[in-house]
Design a protein around this motif. Structure first.
Motif: not given
Length: 505
Positions: A253, A434-436, A503
């Motif tokens: 990720k 900013q991404q999980n 993802p």
């Protein structure tokens, strides 16, 4: 006289049934618009066979749903209470209720990835509660407008079919429509039987898209989220082969941190040991540390490090430092490692700063923890056992002790993992991805099912329940705390919520 009355009754029932057939036919055409939206919630097929199966399933199963609704509701009413005005009005109301339920289920499927039902009533109620709480006025207005519009359409259809029965019957379109819809229904089932026998994922991944269709299996869910390696899933007596996982299914990720200029937190100390003895754990208890009730980590040390330091399930090279390190401001993190740890992770020795806010201490198993914990008297302390312990699974229970008032106030009863540690620490430092993350910030617990994939075994957790999908595509349900097997069916909402952590494809 009696004969004339009986003939009159028979004629009424016959006319009502013919009307009911045409009313159902036009509702099938209307329902196709709603059921077509289900397919838009998932990736569309990439092959001609997939599109052909989608088309025949869409037509055949929609017709089946509408005809089943007619048999259960309108048909018995027409026989028991053969008065055309009342039956037509009641049928319009029933059809409106059916469409409202279908539209609501489609909304749930688009939002959650599975249908409304007994297995997902908690998630469905939460979704409905969110809509009511956040925007009650719009929810009421939209529901009332849709219900009124549907009822108006149903009344128009009911009246039209009643007045035009003779013309519709002589139009010659009834039998061809019946042949097409019935043919699609039969063909869809024949294709599914063949696809299931030949392990054709193009077909089986569409099993649970429409309501009241084939029940989803563990393999169906894996195929839906592109986890299966098609080149490795030849038909075998045991099902999936051991290398069933697609090569890019667990790609790393991306990490995009944004950090506050100044972190308002006390120093954080994370002590990691290969294993914790009973004596060491007793020392930690005497020092006032608390133990997380159910904490899981991979049994293999390299995979456990991957979960802990990279917060990811994708395999990473231990010689390469995690990408999040280069995105932190200066003096945020420091590492201390013994010689054995530096051999495994050579980049550890490059980070040392006594004034850092986050201190990682990679220690040997015979370390005096009492001294170490006392040295960090003014800061938060986490003591972690690197690897989990289990004779049954590739993921096992690992000791996790902490002295952290904020974490203590959360009163966490759900399963936690090594995957949760890094997101929690960085969030405390004021750094947010900013991404999980695959894991959760334990200071802000999430209700979403947890996920981990180790050695081609998929684990999902919700509260004390653990769902395990094996290498051969079979599944089993266990108690996470006691490792006792539970005789339960596949929990599709639980598995779906867990797979959402992967993802996006």
């Amino acid at each position: 006289m009696v004969l004339e009355q009986n003939l009159s009754l028979v004629n009424k029932i016959d006319r009502l049934l013919r009307w009911g057939h045409w009313f159902t036919f036009f509702n099938i055409l209307l329902a196709l618009v709603v059921t077509g939206s289900y397919f838009l919630a998932d990736p569309l097929p990439q092959s001609v066979l997939g599109w052909a199966y989608l088309l025949v399933t869409w037509l055949g199963h929609t017709a089946f749903l509408c005809f089943l609704f007619f048999i259960i509701t309108i048909f018995p009413v027409s026989l028991i209470f053969p008065y055309q005005r009342h039956v037509r009005g009641l049928a319009a109301v029933l059809a409106t209720c059916g469409f409202v339920a279908l539209i609501f289920d489609a909304y749930v499927y688009h939002s959650l990835g599975y249908h409304a039902g007994s297995a997902s009533y908690e998630q469905t109620l939460d979704l409905l509660r969110q809509q009511v709480v956040t925007n009650l006025r719009n929810f009421v207005l939209i529901t009332a407008a849709v219900g009124t519009l549907l009822l108006s359409v149903q009344l128009v259809l009911s009246n039209f079919c009643w007045k035009k029965i003779a013309r519709l019957s002589h139009s010659g379109s009834g039998k061809p429509a019946l042949v097409i819809l019935l043919g699609c229904f039969v063909l869809s089932h024949l294709l599914h039987i063949w696809g299931d026998a030949s392990q054709n994922d193009t077909i089986t991944r569409q099993d649970n898209i429409l309501p009241l269709s084939y029940p989803a299996t563990a393999r169906t869910m894996l195929a839906r989220y592109n986890l299966l390696d098609n080149s490795a899933t030849a038909i075998t007596a045991s099902g999936l082969q051991q290398n069933w996982l697609a090569p890019d299914a667990l790609r790393q990720k991306p990490v995009q941190l944004s950090c506050a200029a100044v972190a308002n937190t006390a120093p954080l100390h994370v002590l990691v040991l290969p294993a914790l003895t009973s004596v060491q754990q007793q020392q930690l208890k005497q020092l006032g540390l608390r133990r997380m009730e159910t904490h899981f980590a991979p049994v293999a040390a390299d995979q456990a490090l991957n979960n802990l330091l990279y917060a990811d399930m994708a395999p990473n090279k231990p010689a390469e430092q995690p990408t999040w390190l280069s995105q932190l401001p200066e003096a945020y993190v420091a590492f201390e490692a013994t010689a054995s740890w530096q051999q495994q992770l050579p980049w550890l020795s490059t980070y040392s700063d006594n004034k850092a806010l986050l201190h990682w201490h990679f220690l040997d198993k015979d370390t005096d923890l009492t001294t170490r914990v006392q040295q960090a008297a003014e800061g938060t302390v986490l003591v972690l056992e690197l690897s989990g312990h289990s004779d049954k699974f590739a993921l096992g229970a690992a000791a996790f002790w902490y002295r952290w008032p904020q974490l203590q106030h959360q009163r966490i009863s759900d399963v936690t993992q090594h995957l949760d540690i890094l997101p929690t620490l960085l969030a405390e430092l004021g750094c947010f991805n900013q991404q999980n993350w695959t894991g959760d910030n334990l200071l802000q617990p999430q209700s979403q099912t947890k996920l981990n994939i180790v050695n081609n075994q998929l684990y999902s957790f919700r509260k004390d329940k653990m769902l395990l999908v094996e290498e051969d595509g079979s599944f089993s349900v266990w108690s996470a705390g006691t490792a006792v097997r539970l005789e339960q069916r596949l929990d599709v909402p639980m598995l779906t919520d867990a797979l959402k952590r992967l993802p996006s494809q």
